[in-house]
Design a protein around this motif. Sequence first.
Motif: not given
Length: 154
Positions: A9-11, A21-24, A39-41
């Motif tokens: 989430i923070l990335f 960056v966050g999802i990978p 979470a990334g979305l």
Amino acid sequence: MFTDILFTILFSVSPLGEARVGIPYGILNGVPPVLAFLAGLAANLMVFPIMHTIVKAFDQRMWKYSLYKKQSVRLSRRAKNIVGSSIEKYGFWGLMIFVMIPLPVTGAYMGSIAAILFKIPAKRAFTAISLGVIVSCLIVTLGAYFGNKGIQLI
């Protein structure tokens, strides 16, 4: 796993990588791909409302200072050079496609700035940026998932 979701989430909300960056990060650290995607979305979708509110409020208060005005004009010119032709020509669809492409300098942050610069109404801009973020997150999730599977095969 909570820590990995939190970092996902923070990335994803940070301007240095967004969901690209966050999802990978989440997938490579064991977060299930669907959860990493969601979470990334969700985090990346928060960028436009936050940016729009902050930039509008900050701009109104700071425009009277010459240093701010000078830097703001410089940033505006740079952003127009990067995104100008596609957004001016295609409007809503140009903004969506610009945000959708998962490359550096594209994404919700630059899309938000471009929407403000080109005076795209907030609701239209949010819709275009949201659609672009959704497609971008799907591309990144699939790439990270299948890339991770490929690495595990080796």
